[in-house]
Design a protein around this motif. Sequence first.
Motif, PDB file in Angstrom:
ATOM      1  N   ALA A 148       0.841  -1.198   0.000  1.00  0.00           N
ATOM      2  CA  ALA A 148       0.000   0.000   0.000  1.00  0.00           C
ATOM      3  C   ALA A 148       0.876   1.249   0.000  1.00  0.00           C
ATOM      4  CB  ALA A 148      -0.932  -0.004   1.212  1.00  0.00           C
ATOM      5  N   PHE A 149       1.893   1.252   0.870  1.00  0.00           N
ATOM      6  CA  PHE A 149       2.765   2.421   0.941  1.00  0.00           C
ATOM      7  C   PHE A 149       3.592   2.575  -0.335  1.00  0.00           C
ATOM      8  CE2 PHE A 149       6.528   4.874   2.090  1.00  0.00           C
ATOM      9  CZ  PHE A 149       5.943   5.958   2.729  1.00  0.00           C
ATOM     10  N   ALA A 150       4.119   1.463  -0.833  1.00  0.00           N
ATOM     11  CA  ALA A 150       4.946   1.512  -2.047  1.00  0.00           C
ATOM     12  C   ALA A 150       4.139   2.035  -3.232  1.00  0.00           C
ATOM     13  CB  ALA A 150       5.518   0.129  -2.360  1.00  0.00           C
ATOM     14  N   ALA A 151       2.953   1.477  -3.448  1.00  0.00           N
ATOM     15  CA  ALA A 151       2.137   1.902  -4.589  1.00  0.00           C
ATOM     16  C   ALA A 151       1.686   3.350  -4.422  1.00  0.00           C
ATOM     17  CB  ALA A 151       0.925   0.984  -4.742  1.00  0.00           C
ATOM     18  N   GLY A 152       1.365   3.727  -3.195  1.00  0.00           N
ATOM     19  CA  GLY A 152       0.824   5.065  -2.959  1.00  0.00           C
ATOM     20  C   GLY A 152       1.874   6.159  -3.006  1.00  0.00           C
ATOM     21  N   ASN A 153       3.131   5.803  -2.793  1.00  0.00           N
ATOM     22  CA  ASN A 153       4.121   6.865  -2.622  1.00  0.00           C
ATOM     23  C   ASN A 153       5.333   6.806  -3.544  1.00  0.00           C
ATOM     24  OD1 ASN A 153       3.116   8.396  -0.068  1.00  0.00           O
ATOM     25  ND2 ASN A 153       2.880   6.227   0.418  1.00  0.00           N
ATOM     26  N   ALA A 154       5.526   5.699  -4.258  1.00  0.00           N
ATOM     27  CA  ALA A 154       6.727   5.575  -5.090  1.00  0.00           C
ATOM     28  C   ALA A 154       6.797   6.673  -6.145  1.00  0.00           C
ATOM     29  CB  ALA A 154       6.776   4.205  -5.757  1.00  0.00           C
ATOM     30  N   GLY A 155       5.660   6.969  -6.784  1.00  0.00           N
ATOM     31  CA  GLY A 155       5.647   7.993  -7.821  1.00  0.00           C
ATOM     32  C   GLY A 155       6.041   9.354  -7.282  1.00  0.00           C
ATOM     33  N   GLY A 156       5.447   9.731  -6.164  1.00  0.00           N
ATOM     34  CA  GLY A 156       5.734  11.038  -5.576  1.00  0.00           C
ATOM     35  C   GLY A 156       7.160  11.145  -5.070  1.00  0.00           C
ATOM     36  N   ILE A 157       7.660  10.054  -4.465  1.00  0.00           N
ATOM     37  CA  ILE A 157       9.028  10.076  -3.949  1.00  0.00           C
ATOM     38  C   ILE A 157      10.017  10.195  -5.108  1.00  0.00           C
ATOM     39  CG2 ILE A 157      10.804   8.633  -2.855  1.00  0.00           C
ATOM     40  CD1 ILE A 157       8.668   7.642  -0.912  1.00  0.00           C
ATOM     41  N   LEU A 158       9.765   9.452  -6.189  1.00  0.00           N
ATOM     42  CA  LEU A 158      10.635   9.521  -7.367  1.00  0.00           C
ATOM     43  C   LEU A 158      10.639  10.950  -7.935  1.00  0.00           C
ATOM     44  CD1 LEU A 158      12.413   8.084  -9.414  1.00  0.00           C
ATOM     45  CD2 LEU A 158      10.369   7.418 -10.663  1.00  0.00           C
ATOM     46  N   ARG A 159       9.432  11.535  -8.073  1.00  0.00           N
ATOM     47  CA  ARG A 159       9.337  12.911  -8.558  1.00  0.00           C
ATOM     48  C   ARG A 159      10.151  13.862  -7.681  1.00  0.00           C
ATOM     49  NH1 ARG A 159       3.846  15.098  -6.940  1.00  0.00           N
ATOM     50  NH2 ARG A 159       4.944  14.875  -4.978  1.00  0.00           N
ATOM     51  N   ASP A 160       9.996  13.745  -6.350  1.00  0.00           N
ATOM     52  CA  ASP A 160      10.689  14.665  -5.450  1.00  0.00           C
ATOM     53  C   ASP A 160      12.199  14.491  -5.508  1.00  0.00           C
ATOM     54  OD1 ASP A 160       8.216  15.592  -4.829  1.00  0.00           O
ATOM     55  OD2 ASP A 160       8.132  14.779  -2.806  1.00  0.00           O
ATOM     56  N   LEU A 161      12.661  13.230  -5.643  1.00  0.00           N
ATOM     57  CA  LEU A 161      14.107  13.018  -5.787  1.00  0.00           C
ATOM     58  C   LEU A 161      14.611  13.653  -7.079  1.00  0.00           C
ATOM     59  CD1 LEU A 161      14.676   9.301  -4.651  1.00  0.00           C
ATOM     60  CD2 LEU A 161      15.224  11.388  -3.400  1.00  0.00           C
ATOM     61  N   LEU A 162      13.835  13.511  -8.161  1.00  0.00           N
ATOM     62  CA  LEU A 162      14.282  14.005  -9.464  1.00  0.00           C
ATOM     63  C   LEU A 162      14.301  15.526  -9.537  1.00  0.00           C
ATOM     64  CD1 LEU A 162      12.591  11.501 -11.935  1.00  0.00           C
ATOM     65  CD2 LEU A 162      14.988  11.629 -11.273  1.00  0.00           C
ATOM     66  N   ILE A 163      13.355  16.196  -8.852  1.00  0.00           N
ATOM     67  CA  ILE A 163      13.383  17.659  -8.889  1.00  0.00           C
ATOM     68  C   ILE A 163      14.206  18.229  -7.739  1.00  0.00           C
ATOM     69  CG2 ILE A 163      11.159  17.792 -10.085  1.00  0.00           C
ATOM     70  CD1 ILE A 163       9.808  18.566  -7.537  1.00  0.00           C
ATOM     71  N   GLY A 164      14.798  17.346  -6.931  1.00  0.00           N
ATOM     72  CA  GLY A 164      15.676  17.821  -5.859  1.00  0.00           C
ATOM     73  C   GLY A 164      14.943  18.321  -4.629  1.00  0.00           C
ATOM     74  N   ALA A 165      13.693  17.893  -4.438  1.00  0.00           N
ATOM     75  CA  ALA A 165      12.932  18.308  -3.249  1.00  0.00           C
ATOM     76  C   ALA A 165      13.109  17.264  -2.149  1.00  0.00           C
ATOM     77  CB  ALA A 165      11.452  18.480  -3.599  1.00  0.00           C
ATOM     78  N   THR A 166      14.315  17.228  -1.511  1.00  0.00           N
ATOM     79  CA  THR A 166      14.577  16.257  -0.446  1.00  0.00           C
ATOM     80  C   THR A 166      14.491  16.917   0.909  1.00  0.00           C
ATOM     81  OG1 THR A 166      16.915  16.656  -0.809  1.00  0.00           O
ATOM     82  CG2 THR A 166      15.983  14.612  -1.722  1.00  0.00           C
ATOM     83  N   PRO A 167      14.058  16.190   1.969  1.00  0.00           N
ATOM     84  CA  PRO A 167      13.463  14.860   1.857  1.00  0.00           C
ATOM     85  C   PRO A 167      12.088  14.926   1.186  1.00  0.00           C
ATOM     86  CG  PRO A 167      13.341  15.652   4.119  1.00  0.00           C
ATOM     87  CD  PRO A 167      14.121  16.658   3.350  1.00  0.00           C
ATOM     88  N   PRO A 168      11.712  13.894   0.442  1.00  0.00           N
ATOM     89  CA  PRO A 168      10.416  13.882  -0.246  1.00  0.00           C
ATOM     90  C   PRO A 168       9.252  14.083   0.723  1.00  0.00           C
ATOM     91  CG  PRO A 168      11.774  12.024  -0.938  1.00  0.00           C
ATOM     92  CD  PRO A 168      12.465  12.647   0.237  1.00  0.00           C
ATOM     93  N   SER A 169       8.185  14.707   0.236  1.00  0.00           N
ATOM     94  CA  SER A 169       7.002  14.953   1.072  1.00  0.00           C
ATOM     95  C   SER A 169       6.561  13.688   1.800  1.00  0.00           C
ATOM     96  CB  SER A 169       5.819  15.425   0.213  1.00  0.00           C
ATOM     97  OG  SER A 169       6.204  16.441  -0.651  1.00  0.00           O
ATOM     98  N   ALA A 170       6.547  12.569   1.090  1.00  0.00           N
ATOM     99  CA  ALA A 170       6.024  11.335   1.670  1.00  0.00           C
ATOM    100  C   ALA A 170       6.873  10.840   2.827  1.00  0.00           C
ATOM    101  CB  ALA A 170       5.924  10.249   0.599  1.00  0.00           C
ATOM    102  N   ILE A 171       8.116  11.335   2.927  1.00  0.00           N
ATOM    103  CA  ILE A 171       8.986  10.966   4.049  1.00  0.00           C
ATOM    104  C   ILE A 171       8.876  12.017   5.142  1.00  0.00           C
ATOM    105  CG2 ILE A 171      11.385  10.515   4.738  1.00  0.00           C
ATOM    106  CD1 ILE A 171      10.309   8.451   2.818  1.00  0.00           C
ATOM    107  N   GLU A 172       8.700  13.274   4.727  1.00  0.00           N
ATOM    108  CA  GLU A 172       8.714  14.370   5.696  1.00  0.00           C
ATOM    109  C   GLU A 172       7.390  14.470   6.454  1.00  0.00           C
ATOM    110  OE1 GLU A 172       9.540  18.123   3.912  1.00  0.00           O
ATOM    111  OE2 GLU A 172      10.696  18.846   5.628  1.00  0.00           O
ATOM    112  N   HIS A 173       6.273  14.280   5.771  1.00  0.00           N
ATOM    113  CA  HIS A 173       4.966  14.450   6.409  1.00  0.00           C
ATOM    114  C   HIS A 173       4.314  13.105   6.689  1.00  0.00           C
ATOM    115  CE1 HIS A 173       5.492  18.626   5.547  1.00  0.00           C
ATOM    116  NE2 HIS A 173       5.585  18.395   4.245  1.00  0.00           N
TER     117      HIS A 173
END
Lengths: 204, 204, 204
Positions: free
Chosen positions: A39-64
């Motif tokens: 559930a977590f992987a499917a729900g957040n992998a896309g957003g985490i990948l996007r945040d890593l690629l645009i340099g928004a670390t830590p990704p929202s899904a990790i921070e919030h």
Amino acid sequence: MIRLLLILLDLGGTFVFALSGAMAAGKHRLDIFGIMVLAFAAGNAGGILRDLLIGATPPSAIEHLSYLGVSLLAGFIVFFWDPLVNRHNPLILWFDALGLAFFAVAGAEKALAFGLNPVMAALLGMVTGVGGGMLRDLLVMQIPTVLRADLYASAALTGATIVVLGHMLHITSVGSILVGGLACFFLRYMAIRHGWHLPHARAS
Amino acid sequence: MIRLLLILLDLGGTFVFALSGAMAAGKHRLDIFGIMVLAFAAGNAGGILRDLLIGATPPSAIEHLSYLGVSLLAGFIVFFWDPLVNRHNPLILWFDALGLAFFAVAGAEKALAFGLNPVMAALLGMVTGVGGGMLRDLLVMQIPTVLRADLYASAALTGATIVVLGHMLHITSVGSILVGGLACFFLRYMAIRHGWHLPHARAS
Amino acid sequence: MIRLLLILLDLGGTFVFALSGAMAAGKHRLDIFGIMVLAFAAGNAGGILRDLLIGATPPSAIEHLSYLGVSLLAGFIVFFWDPLVNRHNPLILWFDALGLAFFAVAGAEKALAFGLNPVMAALLGMVTGVGGGMLRDLLVMQIPTVLRADLYASAALTGATIVVLGHMLHITSVGSILVGGLACFFLRYMAIRHGWHLPHARAS
């Protein structure tokens, strides 16, 4: 206001994708923890990948914590509500389509906010949309939906492109996000229900 | 001192996971280079993922040569010591369990040191623990152990949570790391030897 | 001048890997969008991974449109030029070998430019080389070439190591890049044509 809308879209996409991930895990007879992981992987992998690629670390899904919260909620719903883990449940397809629409527009909007050029913002919207389903399918050893399904990545790209075009034409974000999300979902709907598809390469 | 302990835990986890990766490669009849690649991938994927997610770039495993060193050492041991590549060798399971315990506590500790909130620190401990085995299994095309095995991610989460709780209660890190690591290994031991498991979703 | 050379190598590697990705997608009967997705994934995964690991965000492939351009060009060529999607086309193997050589030397060169130590620069060259093919194969559910094929990661490492050694001996980059790239391609050529391989672990 646009920030709040972005968060709602992100969380909405996370929730429906997490449902699809938990249902895939249930179908493969995983235990409750496997369900939560998927559930977590499917729900957040896309957003985490996007945040890593645009340099928004830590990704929202990790921070919030809210992302984790809605993912676990989705996992619990699937675990305790039997009908959702039925092997032939078409709901998994529809939740996936809904998540795709949510993430495609949210991803494009966030990439624009981080100053990426329009073409790449549209593509990152697509990546955000397809990333979660891709990881979900790889983890249960299936060829990813994005590669099998008709009008999938293209539906996400269409939605994301509408958001980017709206931005370039100075249309209010709310409007272009709504139109983009609906367009993406509509294309998936026509693909699932009426078999719309793009041309295939002819194998010789 | 805590920094040194963290490095030792990280390297210990890298070594045993690298052993499990090299053994998986050997079982699939890969050449010596494939063995080294899988040793490095299994031993370092979890830590690299953790470091990317908390924004600690370049990741330790890329910055310091010691991680590469212990991974290659593990690869050489497996390559030259025949019995380790026996198809039915249960050691692969135990090395995996040991690595899980090492990484779960080290991951949680490092995430805390980078200022993540406690819930996310526990989860990152889990991610660090399961990441290496997940990539190892995907690369040889098996459903990842984390999704098949009983009490796997949950064991890692338990260990990581103990470390985080110890941190919140101001207990010395050494103590909570020891208890957390042992708890994680104990749960995997009971799962492997005595079949402990979590409830599954009922398929209708 | 060295910057320009680096960009040309990167784009060249992207193009040939994108061709191999598009051909793999064509073989699996994916639609035109799946072909584009696999072309981009195969052509850019290695470079994006390298850039994330050395902390060069956003990755070149996201920041500059040229990478997308050559990937899509490769996708279109495969889509419209039938013979390329023949199931037994050996070209996929040669494009892959060419991409490996391009990326191995470009990856090592870029890692050196970002100040990584020589051993890690050589390894990152290897990672850049094998990353794209790895993702391509995982997405169509095959054991990655890097693990099946003879002299694959080792060929990439050889090429990258030559670049790094040339750098340490203050030889002009152009020379060591040329020699490194040719060495990598030569090793793959001998492996494909004449069955050169490294020793395997003996299974008991």
